[in-house]
Design a protein around this motif. Structure first.
Motif, PDB file in Angstrom:
ATOM      1  N   LEU A 166       2.500   5.835  -3.572  1.00 35.97           N
ATOM      2  CA  LEU A 166       3.923   6.146  -3.636  1.00 35.97           C
ATOM      3  C   LEU A 166       4.152   7.644  -3.478  1.00 35.97           C
ATOM      4  CD1 LEU A 166       6.859   5.358  -4.075  1.00 35.97           C
ATOM      5  CD2 LEU A 166       6.456   5.443  -6.553  1.00 35.97           C
ATOM      6  N   GLY A 167       3.311   8.443  -4.138  1.00 35.21           N
ATOM      7  CA  GLY A 167       3.422   9.894  -4.013  1.00 35.21           C
ATOM      8  C   GLY A 167       3.174  10.364  -2.590  1.00 35.21           C
ATOM      9  N   GLU A 168       2.160   9.783  -1.932  1.00 33.22           N
ATOM     10  CA  GLU A 168       1.871  10.150  -0.551  1.00 33.22           C
ATOM     11  C   GLU A 168       2.977   9.687   0.399  1.00 33.22           C
ATOM     12  OE1 GLU A 168      -0.778  11.909   1.060  1.00 33.22           O
ATOM     13  OE2 GLU A 168      -0.822  12.644  -1.000  1.00 33.22           O
ATOM     14  N   THR A 169       3.602   8.566   0.077  1.00 30.96           N
ATOM     15  CA  THR A 169       4.744   8.112   0.885  1.00 30.96           C
ATOM     16  C   THR A 169       5.892   9.096   0.773  1.00 30.96           C
ATOM     17  OG1 THR A 169       4.123   5.779   0.605  1.00 30.96           O
ATOM     18  CG2 THR A 169       6.400   6.234   1.234  1.00 30.96           C
ATOM     19  N   SER A 215       0.815  -1.210   0.000  1.00 26.46           N
ATOM     20  CA  SER A 215       0.000   0.000   0.000  1.00 26.46           C
ATOM     21  C   SER A 215       0.848   1.259   0.000  1.00 26.46           C
ATOM     22  CB  SER A 215      -0.928   0.009   1.219  1.00 26.46           C
ATOM     23  OG  SER A 215      -0.172   0.077   2.422  1.00 26.46           O
ATOM     24  N   ALA A 216       2.103   1.167   0.426  1.00 24.11           N
ATOM     25  CA  ALA A 216       2.953   2.358   0.488  1.00 24.11           C
ATOM     26  C   ALA A 216       3.762   2.580  -0.780  1.00 24.11           C
ATOM     27  CB  ALA A 216       3.902   2.257   1.685  1.00 24.11           C
ATOM     28  N   LEU A 217       3.987   1.521  -1.565  1.00 26.36           N
ATOM     29  CA  LEU A 217       4.982   1.637  -2.638  1.00 26.36           C
ATOM     30  C   LEU A 217       4.497   1.257  -4.031  1.00 26.36           C
ATOM     31  CD1 LEU A 217       8.015   0.082  -0.702  1.00 26.36           C
ATOM     32  CD2 LEU A 217       7.595   2.509  -1.132  1.00 26.36           C
ATOM     33  N   ARG A 264       5.608  12.231   0.138  1.00 25.84           N
ATOM     34  CA  ARG A 264       5.190  13.407   0.891  1.00 25.84           C
ATOM     35  C   ARG A 264       5.418  13.199   2.385  1.00 25.84           C
ATOM     36  NH1 ARG A 264       1.538  14.463   4.222  1.00 25.84           N
ATOM     37  NH2 ARG A 264       0.485  12.474   3.891  1.00 25.84           N
ATOM     38  N   THR A 265       5.154  12.003   2.883  1.00 26.69           N
ATOM     39  CA  THR A 265       5.363  11.699   4.298  1.00 26.69           C
ATOM     40  C   THR A 265       6.837  11.720   4.664  1.00 26.69           C
ATOM     41  OG1 THR A 265       3.382  10.287   4.233  1.00 26.69           O
ATOM     42  CG2 THR A 265       4.855  10.016   6.112  1.00 26.69           C
ATOM     43  N   ILE A 266       7.672  11.285   3.729  1.00 24.55           N
ATOM     44  CA  ILE A 266       9.115  11.249   3.963  1.00 24.55           C
ATOM     45  C   ILE A 266       9.706  12.654   4.076  1.00 24.55           C
ATOM     46  CG2 ILE A 266      11.327  10.698   2.822  1.00 24.55           C
ATOM     47  CD1 ILE A 266       9.852   8.229   1.631  1.00 24.55           C
ATOM     48  N   THR A 267       9.147  13.609   3.331  1.00 21.44           N
ATOM     49  CA  THR A 267       9.738  14.947   3.196  1.00 21.44           C
ATOM     50  C   THR A 267      10.025  15.648   4.525  1.00 21.44           C
ATOM     51  OG1 THR A 267       8.750  15.233   1.002  1.00 21.44           O
ATOM     52  CG2 THR A 267       9.411  17.226   2.181  1.00 21.44           C
ATOM     53  N   PRO A 268       9.021  15.843   5.404  1.00 23.06           N
ATOM     54  CA  PRO A 268       9.341  16.536   6.659  1.00 23.06           C
ATOM     55  C   PRO A 268      10.237  15.725   7.586  1.00 23.06           C
ATOM     56  CG  PRO A 268       7.096  15.719   6.718  1.00 23.06           C
ATOM     57  CD  PRO A 268       7.595  15.504   5.324  1.00 23.06           C
ATOM     58  N   LEU A 269      10.195  14.397   7.467  1.00 24.76           N
ATOM     59  CA  LEU A 269      11.042  13.564   8.316  1.00 24.76           C
ATOM     60  C   LEU A 269      12.519  13.780   8.003  1.00 24.76           C
ATOM     61  CD1 LEU A 269       9.046  10.197   8.332  1.00 24.76           C
ATOM     62  CD2 LEU A 269       9.191  11.900  10.160  1.00 24.76           C
ATOM     63  N   ILE A 270      12.833  14.006   6.727  1.00 22.96           N
ATOM     64  CA  ILE A 270      14.229  14.281   6.370  1.00 22.96           C
ATOM     65  C   ILE A 270      14.705  15.548   7.078  1.00 22.96           C
ATOM     66  CG2 ILE A 270      15.799  14.911   4.494  1.00 22.96           C
ATOM     67  CD1 ILE A 270      14.107  13.223   2.613  1.00 22.96           C
ATOM     68  N   LEU A 271      13.899  16.601   7.028  1.00 23.81           N
ATOM     69  CA  LEU A 271      14.316  17.878   7.595  1.00 23.81           C
ATOM     70  C   LEU A 271      14.358  17.852   9.118  1.00 23.81           C
ATOM     71  CD1 LEU A 271      12.412  20.175   5.107  1.00 23.81           C
ATOM     72  CD2 LEU A 271      14.880  20.177   5.476  1.00 23.81           C
ATOM     73  N   GLY A 276      -1.247  10.218  -9.474  1.00 22.99           N
ATOM     74  CA  GLY A 276      -2.657  10.077  -9.137  1.00 22.99           C
ATOM     75  C   GLY A 276      -3.218  11.180  -8.278  1.00 22.99           C
ATOM     76  N   GLY A 277      -2.614  12.363  -8.320  1.00 23.81           N
ATOM     77  CA  GLY A 277      -3.111  13.473  -7.517  1.00 23.81           C
ATOM     78  C   GLY A 277      -2.556  13.522  -6.109  1.00 23.81           C
ATOM     79  N   ALA A 278      -1.496  12.778  -5.840  1.00 23.88           N
ATOM     80  CA  ALA A 278      -0.867  12.810  -4.513  1.00 23.88           C
ATOM     81  C   ALA A 278      -0.340  14.211  -4.222  1.00 23.88           C
ATOM     82  CB  ALA A 278       0.271  11.795  -4.443  1.00 23.88           C
ATOM     83  N   ARG A 279      -0.247  14.554  -2.933  1.00 24.92           N
ATOM     84  CA  ARG A 279       0.116  15.907  -2.523  1.00 24.92           C
ATOM     85  C   ARG A 279       1.634  16.122  -2.508  1.00 24.92           C
ATOM     86  NH1 ARG A 279      -3.029  15.795   2.991  1.00 24.92           N
ATOM     87  NH2 ARG A 279      -2.265  13.653   2.819  1.00 24.92           N
ATOM     88  N   LEU A 280       2.277  15.827  -3.606  1.00 21.54           N
ATOM     89  CA  LEU A 280       3.715  16.076  -3.711  1.00 21.54           C
ATOM     90  C   LEU A 280       3.976  17.573  -3.802  1.00 21.54           C
ATOM     91  CD1 LEU A 280       4.850  13.311  -6.215  1.00 21.54           C
ATOM     92  CD2 LEU A 280       5.644  13.587  -3.879  1.00 21.54           C
ATOM     93  N   HIS A 281       5.079  18.020  -3.230  1.00 23.53           N
ATOM     94  CA  HIS A 281       5.395  19.444  -3.290  1.00 23.53           C
ATOM     95  C   HIS A 281       6.909  19.643  -3.304  1.00 23.53           C
ATOM     96  CE1 HIS A 281       6.287  19.340   1.063  1.00 23.53           C
ATOM     97  NE2 HIS A 281       5.173  18.626   1.184  1.00 23.53           N
TER      98      HIS A 281
END
Length: 357
Positions: free
Chosen positions: A57-60, A49-51, A62-69, A191-196
Motif C-alpha cells: 500500500l505504501g509503495e502504491t 498485491s497493491a492494496l 509512492r507510485t501515485i505521487t508523481p502521477l498526480i503532478l 513496512g519500510g515503503a519509500r513514502l515521502h
C-alpha cells in the motif's frame, strides 16, 4: 441553471470515465483468456498485491505521487488549449536540478529540502518556457518543440551525470541527508515503503491548481484563451502572455514531480537509457481525469494501483506486465475517441424512445 448544467456534465464525465475503465479492463481480460491466463486470478493478484499489505500500500502511494503532478501538468495545459507533451523532459530536468542541489549545496535539513524542491519546480518551468515562448511569439506548435525538448533533457541529464556528478560512473552518490524528502517514521508504519513528502506536495499542488484555474483572474484568462484566443484578445487579454504562463506553470508541476522522485524515492540519479514514462503517463491521467484536479487525483490512484499491482501480477499470476499497458491504452482510447460517450448517448436515446412509447 449553470450549476445544474455543470453538475450534469460532471456526472456524465464521471460515468464515461468509469465505463471506459471497465471496458479497458474487459479488453485486458479477453487478452488474458486468449493467451491462456486466468483473468480473475490476475486481477485478484493485481489489486490484492497493491492494496492489502502495508508495504505494498505504501509503495502504491509512492507510485501515485508523481502521477498526480505530471497529470496536473498536462491537465493545466489542456485547460488553456495547449498540449504539453514535454512533461517527460520537464520531469527529467526537475530530477536533475534537485539532485544537483542535494549534492552540491550544504544547507540545514529542512531548508535544504525546500530549496531543492523549489529549484526542481523552477527548472521544469524554465524548460517549459522554451516551447511556450516559441508558440506565443513564432506560432511554432508546442508539441513539436516539447518532443525535441524531451530528448535534450534526457541526453543532457545523462551527460551531466556521467561527466560531472558521477565522474565516470553510471549513477551519482546519494544526496545529503538534509535534502531528503523521506518520511521515515511513517514509512515504518508501512513496512519500510519509500513514502515521502512528495505526496503532500502533490495534493497541495492539486488544490493550488483548483484555486488558480477557477478562483483567480489569471485562471479565468487562461481558460478564456484556451476556449477562444481571438475572443480573449478582443476582450483585452494578452494571448501571448497567457500561453507562456500556462506552459511555465504546467512545467513547474512536472519539475516538482521529478524533484519529489529524486529526493524522496531514489536519493540519487542514474544514467537513463530511455524515458521514465512518468511524464507520458501524465497525459493518460489528465485525459481520464477530464483535466480537473480531483479527476487527476482519482485517475492517478487507478493508474498507480495498476502500475504497482501489475508488476506484482507477473510473479503471482504469471501474467506479463505488458497486459496492464494494454489496459492503459484501451482506457485512454475509449476516453480520447469518446467511444464510451457515444455508447452511453445511444443507450439514453434508446431508453428515452422506449419510455415515450
Amino acid at each position: 441553471m449553470k450549476k445544474l448544467v455543470s453538475g450534469l456534465n460532471s456526472q456524465s464525465t464521471l460515468l464515461t470515465s468509469l465505463v471506459s475503465i471497465l471496458l479497458g479492463m474487459l479488453i485486458g481480460a479477453v487478452m488474458m483468456l486468449v493467451a491462456g491466463y486466468d483473468p480473475l486470478a490476475a486481477y485478484n493478484a493485481l489489486f490484492v498485491s497493491a492494496l492489502f499489505q502495508p508495504y505494498d500500500l505504501g509503495e502504491t502511494l509512492r507510485t501515485i505521487t508523481p502521477l498526480i503532478l505530471t497529470g496536473l501538468a498536462v491537465a493545466l495545459a489542456f485547460r488553456t488549449g495547449l498540449f504539453n507533451i514535454g512533461v517527460e523532459g520537464q520531469f527529467i530536468v526537475g530530477q536533475l536540478v534537485a539532485i544537483i542541489i542535494g549534492l552540491k549545496l550544504d544547507l540545514p535539513p529542512v531548508l535544504h529540502a525546500v530549496v531543492a524542491v523549489v529549484a526542481g519546480g523552477l527548472a521544469g518551468a524554465v524548460w517549459a518556457l522554451v516551447p511556450g515562448l516559441l508558440k506565443a511569439t513564432r506560432g511554432v506548435h508546442e508539441v513539436i518543440i516539447s518532443i525535441m525538448m524531451n530528448f535534450i533533457a534526457l541526453y543532457l541529464s545523462n551527460a551531466l551525470v556521467f561527466h560531472w556528478l558521477a565522474k565516470g560512473s553510471d549513477s551519482t552518490p546519494k544526496i545529503m541527508e538534509s535534502a531528503s524528502l523521506r518520511m521515515d517514521a511513517i514509512s515504518q508504519m508501512f513496512g519500510g515503503a519509500r513514502l515521502h513528502f512528495g505526496l503532500i506536495i502533490a495534493l497541495l499542488a492539486a488544490f493550488v491548481m483548483y484555486l488558480l484555474v477557477w478562483r483567480t483572474r489569471l485562471g479565468y484568462e487562461l481558460r478564456a484563451v484556451g476556449h477562444n484566443p481571438l475572443a480573449a484578445e478582443y476582450a483585452g487579454m494578452s494571448v501571448k502572455r497567457n500561453i507562456i504562463m500556462s506552459m511555465m506553470i504546467s512545467g513547474s508541476f512536472a519539475g516538482l514531480a521529478g524533484a519529489g522522485e529524486a529526493l524522496g524515492t531514489s536519493g540519487y540519479l542514474a544514467i537513463q537509457p530511455a524515458f521514465t514514462g512518468i511524464g507520458f503517463d501524465g497525459i493518460a491521467v489528465a485525459l481520464l481525469g477530464a483535466s480537473t484536479p480531483l479527476g487527476v487525483v482519482l485517475a492517478s490512484v487507478l493508474f498507480g494501483v495498476l502500475t504497482y499491482g501489475g508488476g506484482n501480477m507477473q510473479f503471482e499470476a504469471g501474467v506479463p506486465f505488458e497486459v496492464i499497458r494494454v489496459v492503459f491504452a484501451a482506457i485512454i482510447l475509449f476516453v480520447a475517441a469518446n467511444v464510451t460517450g457515444r455508447i452511453l448517448e445511444k443507450f439514453r436515446q434508446k431508453k428515452g424512445g422506449e419510455t415515450r412509447a
